[in-house]
Structure formats: structure tokens, C-alpha cells
Design a protein around this motif. Sequence first.
Motif, mmCIF file in Angstrom:
data_model
loop_
_atom_site.group_PDB
_atom_site.id
_atom_site.type_symbol
_atom_site.label_atom_id
_atom_site.label_comp_id
_atom_site.label_asym_id
_atom_site.label_seq_id
_atom_site.Cartn_x
_atom_site.Cartn_y
_atom_site.Cartn_z
ATOM 1 N N GLY A 47 -6.834 1.294 -2.268
ATOM 2 C CA GLY A 47 -5.734 0.348 -2.348
ATOM 3 C C GLY A 47 -5.807 -0.510 -3.604
ATOM 4 N N LEU A 75 0.836 -1.207 0.000
ATOM 5 C CA LEU A 75 0.000 0.000 0.000
ATOM 6 C C LEU A 75 0.872 1.259 0.000
ATOM 7 C CD1 LEU A 75 -2.775 -1.154 2.490
ATOM 8 C CD2 LEU A 75 -3.052 -0.713 0.034
ATOM 9 N N THR A 122 -3.145 -5.699 -2.608
ATOM 10 C CA THR A 122 -2.875 -6.531 -1.441
ATOM 11 C C THR A 122 -3.419 -7.947 -1.653
ATOM 12 O OG1 THR A 122 -4.928 -5.710 -0.470
ATOM 13 C CG2 THR A 122 -2.892 -4.584 0.163
#
Length: 557
Positions: A238, A187, A255
Motif C-alpha cells: 500500500g 488502496l 493511507t
Amino acid sequence: MLQNIETLARDAKSWPFEQARNLLAHVLKKRLSDVELVAAKLLIDAGKADEALATFEALQRPVILETGYGPSGLPHMGTFGEVARTTMVRNAFRALTGDHWPTRLIAFSDDMDGLRKVPEGIPNPEMLREDLHKPLTVVRDPFGTHDSFGAHNNARLRAFLDGFGFEYEFFSSTECYRSGRFDEVLLRMLERFDAVQAIMLPTLGEERRATYSPFLPVSPVTGHVLQVPTLERNVEKGTIVFDDPAGGRTEIPVTGGHVKLQWKPDWAMRWTALDVDYEMSGKDLIESVRESGKICRALGGVPPEGFNFELFLDIEGKKISKSKGNGLTMDEWLRYGTPESLSWYMFQSPKSAKSLHFNVIPRAIDDYLAFIESYKTQEPAKRIDNAVWSIHAGSPPEHTSPVSFALLLNLVGVANASSKAQLWAYFAKYLPEATPENEPLLDQLMDRALNYYEDFVKPTKAYRLPDDKEKAALLDLAGRLKALPGDTTDGELIQAEVYAVGKEHAFEPLRGWFGALYEVLLGASQGPRFGSFAAIYGLPQTIQLIEGGANGELAQA
């Protein structure tokens, strides 16, 4: 053996201790303020690393050393060298800090990398071809033994490292990405995307620069690791947006294993996320280390300490290439040499280019044995710089082999031996108490000597006729040995007669006499200590050999 030798470690000159001192300085600077650093260093230099750790909480975290492995192929010589050398630095650091400071060695497998091409010599290549571009831990195992090709090669890596007794922790890139271990730094990279691009783009060609992104999304449709531009970034969510060739415009999170990073950003992210303190790499990666270090700093991390080791050369002095197959494999070295001899080879001058070919193995074995012997009589300050200290973490074996590998090679040739049983028979008089059980290294070396002789020495044997001076000396030596008791096993006594003959017949320098012995009797330019060889081979057999050489029978055979 790693405790209470801090002063010796601080003054040691060998490269593992130089690296350990660099690592210590790096970690102190990384974790402490300037004032704290001075105080901690005073304590550590005084042999009080335990007090330093108790005083400064930041020092209580383990020191992390890392090695990397690309599991698209099997573990190889470079894999061994990197782990062996890093382990040497780790042990030197432990000695430098009184073994009070915890350390960890991470063996990191980049197994989320996409399979770019089908390796040669692998079964079921069509299966692999169908899985090209997928993460290695998704590619089906062509050997049929594991869940994936990556898992198969990871298992081979771990078995490989375990077989050499390395102490390490295995980390899988796939597990780190998917488990969320890397999420925080991923991130951060999304947030600092422009800074990373500013580092990377100037290093790329014009065409690559136009489409480059540090993020390699994993296609939700095909499962391929894609090299595509990042079209949009949403830092708050993100996520990134890209054009999937199989699914059109797609948005995924960075992620949870949905993306893999490009090589240099990935290395930097790993250093940051795992807080790596030390990693060495080959000279060919100097630029990668530099660029990854810049990215690591951009991510708020501190690049690790380390150094760049030289690459291996083949017998012609050319760089070794896996694709060319002009080097040595691990299995090949271990067919002819011991693991300890390989560690010895890896210890020597890592910043100098060295030939890695079959012809270096006998010397490596005998040099290792010689340094074990010298270690026994060295003072502590010399011992710690002896290579065998680093190879055996301060506790080298007290006993190795009673004879050299060179002697065994010549015994195999002269005795025309094809089995260890034949070789052991020659040791019955020389070392009557010796057995494979109480001389295990000698037993191992016999195996290696039989293999090496058959594959490399035998095809190159070249006996020559003696000249008149040499013939006279050989017959004189045979006569002198006949005067000794037939059951003589005193190698020094026999060696004294050899010296006496050389001097009596005015060989100047004396090595010319020994060269004649080797070339006429053994068919080689070099050989073992002749007295020891004769003591094992047997005096009557040696006399017969000498007379045969003097009369030209060996050269005519």
C-alpha cells in the motif's frame, strides 16, 4: 409540510422537483435490481415510500447530497448558492418521498489541499508565504484565532452556513484522509492506478502528462504537498515511491493522510468513499465532472446525480471573477438585501446566466415579497412550484412586509431620511400599530433601504421639469388631493385620484402619466405604487411635493 404531498411533488414543474425526481431514479437504479426497482417505484408513486424502505434494505441508507468548499479563501456568493440550491433539491426529495427517506447534506471542505498562493487582503502575508505548499490545515493562521489557516476558514464556513440556518454535516478532507475514512478507496486507486492514468493522461498537455500522478505525497521533510511522479507502486504494501526534493527517494503509504489526491481523482474518490448520491457544480466544471465520473466508475463507484448551473455575470455581461473583484460579495448583498431575497435570486433559472450586481437587489426583494403574497391564495399545485416553497421548505412566512422595498427607497429620498426613526415616524399614521418588534422585516428593510439609497440611488437622482400637459395634470392632482381629508391614509382612494387625473388629461398609454410622476417628483424612471407612497408620506407633504414638482422647484434644487 413535507409529508403527504407526494402526488404534488411528482407533478411539480419547478427545477428542484425535476432534480429530486432525477435523484430518486438515480438512487433506485444504483441500489436495486431491475425487478426490485419496478416494485419500489410502484410503492413510492403510490405514496408508500415507507413501505418501500421497509421492503428493500438497500433503500434504508440515507441519501447523501454533497457540496464542496475550497478553504483557501472565505465563503462567498458561490458557496451560498451551491448550498442553498442543494438544500432546495433535498427538501423537494423529502416531499417526493413523504419525508420517510433519511437524507444527509455534507458540506465538504478540501482543506488538505496545498496553499498555492497567498490570498490578497490577508494579514501576515509573510507568514503565509513561508507556509506555501503545505496543507491548509498545517498553514499557520494569519488571523491568530485558530490552529491553522484551514481551521480558521472552516470555522468561517460553518458560521456562515449556521447563520443562514442550513442543515448540514461538516466534513474536513484532512480528517477524512488522516482518520482512515478514505483508506479503502485510496488502496483501490493504488491497485487501479493504470486505469486512472488511462482516463487522466489524454486530458493533459504533453509536459504535464510526463510527470502526472493521481497521488500527491506529503513530504516527510518539509510537509509540502508535492506534485511529483510516482516512481514505484507496491500494491501489497500500500505504498508509493517518489523523489522528494528535500529528502531524496522516499517510500510512504497512500493511507493515513500521507498523500493527497489530485483534484479530479480526489473528487471521484470522495464520491466513492462517501457514497455520494447528488452533487451539483458550475458550468465551468463540466469536463471535471465527466472525468471524475469515469474515475469513480473505475474505482467501482457510481457517479452522483446532479446538474451544472450557469455562472454569474457582472453588469457588463462579463463572467464574474474573484480575482477581478467584479461581482458582489455576501456582505455587500446583505448590506442592501435580505437573506431571503438572495435565496430568491439563487432559485431563479439556475441554468441561465444572470447578472449579479447591485442593481438586481431591489427587484429581488420585491419579487420575493410579491410571491409570498401570491402564495397565500394559490392552490396547492401552484404553491409547490412557487419559489417561496423551496426557499422555506414548504413553510413560508404568513406575514412579510406591509410595503415594498421600492416604496421605502422613494420614501427615504423624498423625506431626506437618514435614520430608521425618521422612517418609522411616517408610518405612525399609516400603520399605527406597527413597531420594529411586530414588523421585524419592515424594520430590516428600512436599514437596507437607507444603505441602498445613500450608495446607489442618491448619486443618480435626476429630476426633470414637467411639460405643459404634465404640469396641468400635476396641479389637477394636487387640487383633487386637497379635497380629501388631510389625515387620509387610504392608499387605494389616493390611487383612484391618480388614475382619474391620468385619464382626464388623456395620457396614452397611462404609464406615461406614472412615468412623469416618478421622473418629476422622485427623480427616477420607476417608482412605487403612488397611492401607497402618498398614504405613508402624508397627504399634506405629498401635495407640497406635487406642487413643487409642477412648478419646477425639484428640478432646480
